[in-house]
Design a protein around this motif. Structure first.
Motif, PDB file in Angstrom:
ATOM      1  N   SER A   1       0.837  -1.212   0.000  1.00 59.49           N
ATOM      2  CA  SER A   1       0.000   0.000   0.000  1.00 59.49           C
ATOM      3  C   SER A   1       0.866   1.254   0.000  1.00 59.49           C
ATOM      4  O   SER A   1       1.891   1.303   0.687  1.00 59.49           O
ATOM      5  CB  SER A   1      -0.873   0.060   1.255  1.00 59.49           C
ATOM      6  OG  SER A   1      -1.825  -0.950   1.229  1.00 59.49           O
ATOM      7  N   GLY A   2       0.394   2.252  -0.722  1.00 56.71           N
ATOM      8  CA  GLY A   2       1.086   3.548  -0.723  1.00 56.71           C
ATOM      9  C   GLY A   2       2.574   3.413  -1.025  1.00 56.71           C
ATOM     10  O   GLY A   2       3.385   4.095  -0.408  1.00 56.71           O
TER      11      GLY A   2
ATOM     12  N   THR B   1      -7.238  -2.212   0.459  1.00 57.02           N
ATOM     13  CA  THR B   1      -7.090  -3.152   1.581  1.00 57.02           C
ATOM     14  C   THR B   1      -8.301  -3.057   2.506  1.00 57.02           C
ATOM     15  O   THR B   1      -8.874  -4.073   2.917  1.00 57.02           O
ATOM     16  CB  THR B   1      -5.798  -2.815   2.367  1.00 57.02           C
ATOM     17  OG1 THR B   1      -4.725  -2.792   1.441  1.00 57.02           O
ATOM     18  CG2 THR B   1      -5.526  -3.812   3.469  1.00 57.02           C
TER      19      THR B   1
ATOM     20  N   THR C   1      -3.102   6.236  -0.489  1.00 50.20           N
ATOM     21  CA  THR C   1      -3.028   7.630  -0.930  1.00 50.20           C
ATOM     22  C   THR C   1      -4.245   8.448  -0.493  1.00 50.20           C
ATOM     23  O   THR C   1      -4.106   9.575  -0.041  1.00 50.20           O
ATOM     24  CB  THR C   1      -2.887   7.719  -2.464  1.00 50.20           C
ATOM     25  OG1 THR C   1      -3.737   6.740  -3.046  1.00 50.20           O
ATOM     26  CG2 THR C   1      -1.477   7.449  -2.909  1.00 50.20           C
TER      27      THR C   1
HETATM   28  N1  ATP Z   1       1.741  -7.780  -0.952  1.00 50.47           N
HETATM   29  C1  ATP Z   1       0.970  -7.255  -1.904  1.00 50.47           C
HETATM   30  N2  ATP Z   1       1.502  -6.882  -3.090  1.00 50.47           N
HETATM   31  C2  ATP Z   1       0.740  -6.312  -4.031  1.00 50.47           C
HETATM   32  N3  ATP Z   1      -0.590  -6.084  -3.911  1.00 50.47           N
HETATM   33  C3  ATP Z   1      -1.180  -6.447  -2.768  1.00 50.47           C
HETATM   34  C4  ATP Z   1      -0.421  -7.047  -1.701  1.00 50.47           C
HETATM   35  N4  ATP Z   1      -1.273  -7.279  -0.681  1.00 50.47           N
HETATM   36  C5  ATP Z   1      -2.508  -6.870  -1.070  1.00 50.47           C
HETATM   37  N5  ATP Z   1      -2.458  -6.377  -2.319  1.00 50.47           N
HETATM   38  C6  ATP Z   1      -3.548  -5.732  -3.084  1.00 50.47           C
HETATM   39  O1  ATP Z   1      -3.191  -4.377  -3.299  1.00 50.47           O
HETATM   40  C7  ATP Z   1      -4.380  -3.644  -3.625  1.00 50.47           C
HETATM   41  C8  ATP Z   1      -4.200  -2.152  -3.379  1.00 50.47           C
HETATM   42  O2  ATP Z   1      -3.968  -1.925  -2.040  1.00 50.47           O
HETATM   43  P1  ATP Z   1      -4.270  -0.537  -1.315  1.00 50.47           P
HETATM   44  O3  ATP Z   1      -5.468   0.129  -1.885  1.00 50.47           O
HETATM   45  O4  ATP Z   1      -4.237  -0.800   0.120  1.00 50.47           O
HETATM   46  O5  ATP Z   1      -3.001   0.318  -1.665  1.00 50.47           O
HETATM   47  P2  ATP Z   1      -2.858   1.569  -2.607  1.00 50.47           P
HETATM   48  O6  ATP Z   1      -3.435   1.225  -3.951  1.00 50.47           O
HETATM   49  O7  ATP Z   1      -1.450   1.996  -2.566  1.00 50.47           O
HETATM   50  O8  ATP Z   1      -3.719   2.639  -1.856  1.00 50.47           O
HETATM   51  P3  ATP Z   1      -4.811   3.633  -2.411  1.00 50.47           P
HETATM   52  O9  ATP Z   1      -5.954   2.769  -2.913  1.00 50.47           O
HETATM   53  O10 ATP Z   1      -5.229   4.485  -1.273  1.00 50.47           O
HETATM   54  O11 ATP Z   1      -4.129   4.395  -3.500  1.00 50.47           O
HETATM   55  C9  ATP Z   1      -5.459  -4.290  -2.796  1.00 50.47           C
HETATM   56  O12 ATP Z   1      -6.594  -4.516  -3.604  1.00 50.47           O
HETATM   57  C10 ATP Z   1      -4.851  -5.611  -2.301  1.00 50.47           C
HETATM   58  O13 ATP Z   1      -5.662  -6.727  -2.579  1.00 50.47           O
END
Ligand code: ATP
Length: 295
Positions: free
Chosen positions: A12-13, A68, A92
């Protein structure tokens, strides 16, 4: 409230939580008798962990971004005995963590959690999916969720509307049929957003006065997109008052049925996996959450 499971998404992030992980853990282990930590490795892991541990813990903490949170909430909500839920923001936008008053610094958010302020919050449900923030079709599915965060922090709603206005040409109007508690609509539309939380993409774009405990969904229907409509929305307070303006309609309801021609892609808390038709309802106070400052 002694047994805690914390589910970290290390991706995440762009790995933002990694630098805070040890301090988060020591803060939690100082407060709670039993803290088990789990790491997700791929989509689906959050759901699997919740299903495995929910019966053995009092609190489940999602440490990650909106994806998540969405996955964990979708695994928690169908359970009969739901542990309390909490969010340490690691993405984010972190929309629902903002709606429940969590500090956006992960360490400060952890400190807030240890104060154990528990509140029951509403959850939106559409068919088999649950959402905390919003459900939307039309223009909203074309707006990039990552409006530059510095500009967003500075200009808030205005930056989001500007981005929306920039994407206006991409969205085709559609024929919308909508049945709600005290309202129906059968005409052309450009966007429909149903809100539970108050934040979309990190800003209070559509329902700045929304309430996550009122047992109601906020609905915004934009009939036609023009800069004037967004300008009018920006000037209005959208303060839980039904409004019928020339370009848009705002109301509250407990449930609604939506169909669209042509069929529309649905954005549900940033996840785009289903399409219309949809039945949407609110589940009043369905989740118990550890919150920050709710007012
Ligand atoms: N270890 C991992 N590596 C890559 N993806 C993962 C992992 N663990 C979970 N995921 C998937 O990553 C996806 C994105 O996660 P998350 O939304 O928390 O982060 P983000 O995209 O950085 O944040 P935001 O949505 O606020 O921009 C989730 O749908 C989750 O299923």
């Amino acid at each position: 409230m002694k047994r805690v499971a914390i589910i970290f998404n290390p991706a995440s992030g762009k790995g933002k939580l990694d630098q805070y992980k040890d301090k988060i853990m020591s803060e939690l282990t100082d407060t709670f008798a039993e803290v088990n930590v789990y790491y997700t490795e791929q989509p689906g892991d959050g759901k699997e962990i919740v299903e495995r541990v929910a019966n053995e813990v009092d609190i489940i903490i999602a440490a990650g971004g909106d994806g998540t949170v969405n996955e964990i909430v979708n695994a928690l909500c169908p359970l009969e005995n739901r542990p309390a839920f909490a969010i340490i923001p690691g993405g984010t936008s972190n929309d629902f963590s903002r709606a429940v008053g969590m500090n956006q610094n992960p360490l400060k958010a952890t400190e807030q959690l240890t104060e154990m302020t528990l509140e029951k919050v509403d959850v939106g449900q559409t068919d088999k999916n649950y959402f905390l923030n919003f459900w939307g079709i039309g223009l909203i599915t074309h707006v990039a969720s990552n409006v530059d965060s510095q500009i967003k922090d500075r200009y808030g709603r205005f930056a989001y509307y500007l981005r929306t206005a920039q994407t206006m040409g991409k969205a085709q109007p559609f024929h919308l049929k909508l049945e709600a508690d005290n309202f129906s609509f059968d005409d052309e539309a450009a966007m429909l957003v149903v809100g539970n939380g108050t934040f979309t993409a990190g800003v209070q774009a559509f329902f700045p006065k929304g309430d996550v405990q009122d047992g109601m969904l906020d609905v915004l229907l934009i009939k036609e997109t023009s800069v004037q409509v967004f300008w009018k929305m920006l000037q209005s307070k959208m303060a839980n008052q039904p409004t019928q303006e020339e370009g848009y309609i705002y109301f509250q309801t407990k449930k609604l049925s939506v169909s669209a021609t042509p069929e529309q892609l649905v954005d549900c808390d940033g996840e785009r996996r289903c399409s219309t038709p949809s039945d949407i309802t609110v589940l009043p106070k369905h989740l118990t959450m550890l919150v920050g400052n709710l007012n």
